[in-house]
Design an enzyme around this catalytic site. Sequence first.
Site, PDB file in Angstrom:
ATOM      1  N   ASP A 159      38.605  28.183  32.577  1.00 48.27           N
ATOM      2  CA  ASP A 159      38.466  29.207  33.613  1.00 48.27           C
ATOM      3  C   ASP A 159      37.624  28.680  34.773  1.00 48.27           C
ATOM      4  O   ASP A 159      37.122  27.538  34.725  1.00 48.27           O
ATOM      5  CB  ASP A 159      37.821  30.456  32.987  1.00 48.27           C
ATOM      6  N   ASP A 216      44.271  37.999  37.839  1.00 47.97           N
ATOM      7  CA  ASP A 216      44.554  38.479  36.478  1.00 47.97           C
ATOM      8  C   ASP A 216      45.718  39.468  36.449  1.00 47.97           C
ATOM      9  O   ASP A 216      45.854  40.312  37.328  1.00 47.97           O
ATOM     10  CB  ASP A 216      43.317  39.169  35.901  1.00 47.97           C
TER      11      ASP A 216
HETATM   12  C1  GAL Z   1      39.267  35.741  33.614  1.00 51.43           C
HETATM   13  C2  GAL Z   1      40.603  35.136  33.251  1.00 51.43           C
HETATM   14  C3  GAL Z   1      41.155  35.960  32.119  1.00 51.43           C
HETATM   15  C4  GAL Z   1      40.204  35.898  30.962  1.00 51.43           C
HETATM   16  C5  GAL Z   1      38.801  36.323  31.380  1.00 51.43           C
HETATM   17  C6  GAL Z   1      37.772  36.083  30.306  1.00 51.43           C
HETATM   18  O1  GAL Z   1      38.726  35.065  34.654  1.00 51.43           O
HETATM   19  O2  GAL Z   1      41.457  35.154  34.357  1.00 51.43           O
HETATM   20  O3  GAL Z   1      42.427  35.489  31.775  1.00 51.43           O
HETATM   21  O4  GAL Z   1      40.179  34.585  30.474  1.00 51.43           O
HETATM   22  O5  GAL Z   1      38.393  35.631  32.525  1.00 51.43           O
HETATM   23  O6  GAL Z   1      36.480  36.444  30.676  1.00 51.43           O
END
Ligand code: GAL
Length: 558
Positions: A159, A216
């Site tokens: 991430d 997301d």
């Molecule tokens: C976001 C990501 C999600 C998930 C989340 C976890 O940034 O896009 O898919 O991984 O973090 O905290």
Amino acid sequence: MKTNNLKLLKNRRNFYLLTLLIFAVSCSKSDDSVLAPTPPMGWNSWNAFQADINEDRIKEIADIMVSSGMRDAGYEYLVLDDGWMAPERNEQGELMADPVKFPGGMKAIGDYIHSKGLKFGIYECRGYLTCQKLPGSFEHEQTDMNSFAEWGVDYIKLDACYAEKNGRLSTEDLAVYHNAIENTGRPMILSISDFGNGAWAWGGKEYGQLWRTSGDIYPWIGSVYHCAETSGGDASIHPAFNGLWQFAGPGHWNDPDMLQVGNLEKTIQDRAHFSLWCILAAPLMAGNDLTVMTDTIRDILKASEVIKVNQDPRGHQGYKIYDDGDGEIYNKPLADGTTAVLLINKGDKDIDLTVDFEDIGLKDRQKVRDLWKKKNLGVFKDSYTAKNLTKDGHMLIRVGKKGSKPLEGPVAIPEEEYTISGDTYLSDAYYVVNRGVPPVYDRNFEGNKIILNGREYDKGLGCKSRSVIIFKLDGRANRFKATVGLDESSPENETGRFRILVEDAFGGKSIFDSKMMTKEDDGMEVNIDVSDLDFILLEFTGKQVLGNWADAKVVSHD
Ligand code: GAL
């Protein structure tokens, strides 16, 4: 916008010269050393459980992946997303499993996953914290990749929360991970989770096997359609590209985010979602709670002829051949000489949608098969019509004769055409990343002449609210010049800001900042050095105001 799209698609529909490049890419599938030769398939914990994961739950998921037949349908990776780790590293600076959620540790959970014939995936973040504020990998890269390799990890979702604080461009940051993974000697897929920051453009395939094209995804159909548009439409790139298809292929995939199949309001939407991901050669990471999965959802996720389109070894991402704002048609030429076509109605009214065989490189009489129903529909002359498609209604068909010569796809935009060199107005060039509201060319955002300081400009970019675009320079330009300012039609006292950054937002390297401006401020001259830069990012932010990048250009001299 939609009319332009249509014109564009029509202009492009006759381009059926298969480039050598596409052939080279499709042939590379036979190379066993390629990680992810087809889009990765698996299950990820985030969409169903967020950070609420633990050992029992993950073991149960692994069991169900086997008992439901999902593993055998191709879902091989079981990925633990954010929330698996302890809030502190150990004394050696290593990551540890959360002792309450995963008392047996990560190696044990990995062993369990492997014992089921599945592969083990894990989440980390390249910032100093994860998105859930657990320990990130920044400045612990090698240590963490070593731990993952020791635990038997096969897939890393990396991430990007807080990565803008790293002081490294994304390309520099990801090179660190790429090398750290190589140093472990264990092949591990690197899934670049950067909210669609532009990895397709700045070379994600040098570092990883897939990259996000969107923010997301959420469990409603509007979000699903938006994410699909970031990969298969104009939502993240200049319309001339007709989606991101030319940046995908065996070993490197555009990722419009994980599946919400099973989490949507209606079954027809779950099926539409799955059809889109399959035609777009998107990674298929299921994100539903398998412990309560209905047979209907299981059957959608296991639809073998639909999955086959996604996993086709040629790896050609489907591209749009028709869009009237409601009805859309996508085409994905397959390895066996046939082609998959998705006809989908995103609008409210029932419609018929017709695919002309000429637009998919075929003619005369062709066999058509319904891939959801696994049924031959017969032989049709010149076209096929999907009738009475209700809202979210769709058909996924295969057209043509198996064993014939692979059909040609569209022509990719040559890199030369989107790499800016010489003296070029940016409104005459293609941007390679768009996030936010795309700019209007050579006019202010409302379509009127650009006027700043009483002077009229013929060239420039007109923006509103938030517009972030990235141009590829490849070190071929010397200076960026423009006059920036708020349009006189903007409301009083509202502010807007212009910035230029190196590469992408995570680099955090600003080379120009107008600071907050109001329309009372004079237009500001920008004349900055961009020599040796591969990419520049232009960002305008303001609420109701209109921002003008008047006369924006790059020049190859001082
Ligand atoms: C976001 C990501 C999600 C998930 C989340 C976890 O940034 O896009 O898919 O991984 O973090 O905290």
